[in-house]
Design an enzyme around this catalytic site. Structure first.
Site, PDB file in Angstrom:
ATOM      1  N   GLU A   7      -1.515  -7.006   7.341  1.00 32.75           N
ATOM      2  CA  GLU A   7      -0.207  -6.701   7.938  1.00 32.75           C
ATOM      3  C   GLU A   7       0.016  -7.616   9.136  1.00 32.75           C
ATOM      4  O   GLU A   7      -0.954  -8.152   9.707  1.00 32.75           O
ATOM      5  CB  GLU A   7      -0.185  -5.219   8.373  1.00 32.75           C
ATOM      6  CG  GLU A   7       1.122  -4.717   8.999  1.00 32.75           C
ATOM      7  CD  GLU A   7       2.355  -4.990   8.164  1.00 32.75           C
ATOM      8  OE1 GLU A   7       2.757  -6.177   8.044  1.00 32.75           O
ATOM      9  OE2 GLU A   7       2.945  -4.025   7.637  1.00 32.75           O
ATOM     10  N   HIS A  39       0.828  -1.210   0.000  1.00 30.68           N
ATOM     11  CA  HIS A  39       0.000   0.000   0.000  1.00 30.68           C
ATOM     12  C   HIS A  39       0.867   1.267   0.000  1.00 30.68           C
ATOM     13  O   HIS A  39       2.012   1.260   0.456  1.00 30.68           O
ATOM     14  CB  HIS A  39      -0.923   0.003   1.224  1.00 30.68           C
ATOM     15  CG  HIS A  39      -0.166   0.005   2.523  1.00 30.68           C
ATOM     16  ND1 HIS A  39       0.367   1.147   3.071  1.00 30.68           N
ATOM     17  CD2 HIS A  39       0.173  -1.005   3.350  1.00 30.68           C
ATOM     18  CE1 HIS A  39       0.994   0.848   4.191  1.00 30.68           C
ATOM     19  NE2 HIS A  39       0.906  -0.454   4.387  1.00 30.68           N
ATOM     20  N   TYR A  60       0.993  -6.242  15.268  1.00 29.22           N
ATOM     21  CA  TYR A  60       2.177  -5.757  15.980  1.00 29.22           C
ATOM     22  C   TYR A  60       2.035  -5.807  17.498  1.00 29.22           C
ATOM     23  O   TYR A  60       2.838  -5.233  18.229  1.00 29.22           O
ATOM     24  CB  TYR A  60       2.564  -4.353  15.506  1.00 29.22           C
ATOM     25  CG  TYR A  60       3.908  -4.326  14.811  1.00 29.22           C
ATOM     26  CD1 TYR A  60       5.081  -4.619  15.507  1.00 29.22           C
ATOM     27  CD2 TYR A  60       4.020  -4.023  13.460  1.00 29.22           C
ATOM     28  CE1 TYR A  60       6.318  -4.609  14.874  1.00 29.22           C
ATOM     29  CE2 TYR A  60       5.242  -4.015  12.814  1.00 29.22           C
ATOM     30  CZ  TYR A  60       6.388  -4.312  13.527  1.00 29.22           C
ATOM     31  OH  TYR A  60       7.614  -4.305  12.901  1.00 29.22           O
ATOM     32  N   ARG A  79      -5.966   0.610   3.961  1.00 27.17           N
ATOM     33  CA  ARG A  79      -4.834   1.152   3.196  1.00 27.17           C
ATOM     34  C   ARG A  79      -4.488   0.288   1.986  1.00 27.17           C
ATOM     35  O   ARG A  79      -4.052   0.804   0.950  1.00 27.17           O
ATOM     36  CB  ARG A  79      -3.620   1.381   4.109  1.00 27.17           C
ATOM     37  CG  ARG A  79      -3.115   0.186   4.905  1.00 27.17           C
ATOM     38  CD  ARG A  79      -2.191   0.675   6.013  1.00 27.17           C
ATOM     39  NE  ARG A  79      -1.459  -0.350   6.749  1.00 27.17           N
ATOM     40  CZ  ARG A  79      -1.904  -0.971   7.843  1.00 27.17           C
ATOM     41  NH1 ARG A  79      -3.130  -0.716   8.307  1.00 27.17           N
ATOM     42  NH2 ARG A  79      -1.143  -1.839   8.478  1.00 27.17           N
ATOM     43  N   HIS A 136       0.767  -5.603   2.413  1.00 27.14           N
ATOM     44  CA  HIS A 136       1.483  -4.816   3.431  1.00 27.14           C
ATOM     45  C   HIS A 136       2.962  -5.185   3.497  1.00 27.14           C
ATOM     46  O   HIS A 136       3.359  -6.269   3.056  1.00 27.14           O
ATOM     47  CB  HIS A 136       0.835  -5.078   4.788  1.00 27.14           C
ATOM     48  CG  HIS A 136      -0.614  -4.771   4.794  1.00 27.14           C
ATOM     49  ND1 HIS A 136      -1.135  -3.580   5.249  1.00 27.14           N
ATOM     50  CD2 HIS A 136      -1.670  -5.487   4.327  1.00 27.14           C
ATOM     51  CE1 HIS A 136      -2.441  -3.582   5.093  1.00 27.14           C
ATOM     52  NE2 HIS A 136      -2.800  -4.727   4.539  1.00 27.14           N
ATOM     53  N   ARG A 180      12.223  -6.977  13.270  1.00 26.85           N
ATOM     54  CA  ARG A 180      12.663  -7.736  12.107  1.00 26.85           C
ATOM     55  C   ARG A 180      13.105  -9.173  12.373  1.00 26.85           C
ATOM     56  O   ARG A 180      13.459  -9.871  11.435  1.00 26.85           O
ATOM     57  CB  ARG A 180      13.801  -6.978  11.392  1.00 26.85           C
ATOM     58  CG  ARG A 180      13.337  -5.742  10.620  1.00 26.85           C
ATOM     59  CD  ARG A 180      12.470  -6.104   9.431  1.00 26.85           C
ATOM     60  NE  ARG A 180      11.960  -4.942   8.713  1.00 26.85           N
ATOM     61  CZ  ARG A 180      10.750  -4.403   8.913  1.00 26.85           C
ATOM     62  NH1 ARG A 180       9.925  -4.902   9.827  1.00 26.85           N
ATOM     63  NH2 ARG A 180      10.340  -3.375   8.205  1.00 26.85           N
TER      64      ARG A 180
HETATM   65  O1  LIG Z   1       4.026  -0.559  11.431  1.00 29.12           O
HETATM   66  C1  LIG Z   1       3.812  -1.537  10.689  1.00 29.12           C
HETATM   67  O2  LIG Z   1       2.762  -2.190  10.695  1.00 29.12           O
HETATM   68  C2  LIG Z   1       4.905  -1.965   9.726  1.00 29.12           C
HETATM   69  C3  LIG Z   1       4.632  -1.485   8.332  1.00 29.12           C
HETATM   70  O3  LIG Z   1       4.380  -0.111   8.271  1.00 29.12           O
HETATM   71  O4  LIG Z   1       6.107  -1.416  10.174  1.00 29.12           O
HETATM   72  P1  LIG Z   1       7.545  -2.086  10.076  1.00 29.12           P
HETATM   73  O5  LIG Z   1       8.116  -1.773   8.729  1.00 29.12           O
HETATM   74  O6  LIG Z   1       8.301  -1.376  11.188  1.00 29.12           O
HETATM   75  O7  LIG Z   1       7.428  -3.561  10.344  1.00 29.12           O
END
Ligand SMILES: O=C(O)[C@@H](CO)OP(=O)(O)O
Length: 249
Positions: free
Chosen positions: A90, A12, A93, A63, A184, A118
């Site tokens: 996505e 996105h 988190y 998004r 994502h 990561r």
């Molecule tokens: O915040 C998130 O959901 C992801 C993508 O924007 O972030 P990151 O790249 O830090 O994994």
């Protein structure tokens, strides 16, 4: 048998929370004005390359859905069939959703920050179901029941994404279609890891830029003809991927 179709991956465009440097995950934020522009540009790149999608797969998040709509409109392919599934969402988190990346780095240090962000198999702490950024009770995930995650590492994303890849995306490719997957950063990292056979360690260094189509031509056994695929704007992709890698700094 039809010749195998072409796969096109599209992260996105920039979201409002990308712009604010916040961990987003399953929080359903919209595109920023820049992100809308990136999505249209992505569609123009598709049209210029003659890469016209026959079908689009998206996550359940605004998004990715808006990006697909804007890109397909720009490519005059707004009319193609669409399939949506939470498995393209996505990465969840966990307790980091809604937190500022720079503040998180400053508070917990580089090692912990990178582990959460990561590493392949270390998820962030689970989100409290009562947290303002929890998706517990969100109607779109009602059918998931207990399978709805409260946090995920990339390994979890690979595990929930692959059944959809096999059951929904591969059949479209086998039917000879040009297949657009609008998703994502981390769900696409999971798919690229699978396609390119990237190791659990090396995937930490792979970042996907927003809004730039990534083309994969695949062999009959679904191996990339060109490792890593081909970005339709390679120079812009390199620069934007480096910026993603540096978020938080
Ligand atoms: O915040 C998130 O959901 C992801 C993508 O924007 O972030 P990151 O790249 O830090 O994994």
């Amino acid at each position: 048998m039809a010749e195998l179709g072409t796969l096109v991956l599209l992260r996105h465009g920039q979201s409002t929370w990308n712009a604010e440097n916040l961990f987003t995950g399953w929080v359903d934020v919209p595109l920023s004005a820049q992100g809308e522009q990136e999505a249209r540009k992505g569609g123009q790149l598709l049209a210029e390359s003659g890469l016209l999608p026959d079908v689009v797969h998206t996550s359940l998040m605004r998004r990715a859905i808006s990006t697909a709509n804007l890109a397909l409109d720009a490519a005059d392919r707004h009319w193609i069939p669409v399939k949506r599934d939470w498995r393209l969402n996505e990465r969840h988190y966990g307790a980091l959703q809604g937190k500022n990346k720079k503040q998180t780095l400053d508070e917990f240090g580089e090692e912990q920050f990178m582990l959460w962000r990561r590493s392949y198999d270390t998820p962030p702490p689970p989100i409290d179901p009562a947290d303002e950024f929890s998706q517990v009770g969100d109607a779109r995930y009602a059918d998931l029941g207990d399978a709805a995650p409260l946090t995920e590492c990339l390994k979890d994303v690979v595990a929930r994404l692959l059944p959809y890849w096999e059951s929904a995306i591969v059949p479209d490719l086998r039917a000879g279609k040009t297949v657009l997957v609008a998703a994502h950063g981390n769900s696409l990292r999971a798919l690229v890891k699978h396609l390119d056979g990237i190791s659990d360690d090396a995937i930490a260094g792979l970042n996907i830029p927003t809004g730039i189509p990534l083309r994969y031509d695949l062999t009959e056994d679904l191996k990339p003809v060109t490792a890593g695929g081909t970005y339709l704007d390679p120079e812009a992709a390199k620069e934007a991927a480096a910026a993603v890698a540096n978020q938080g700094r």
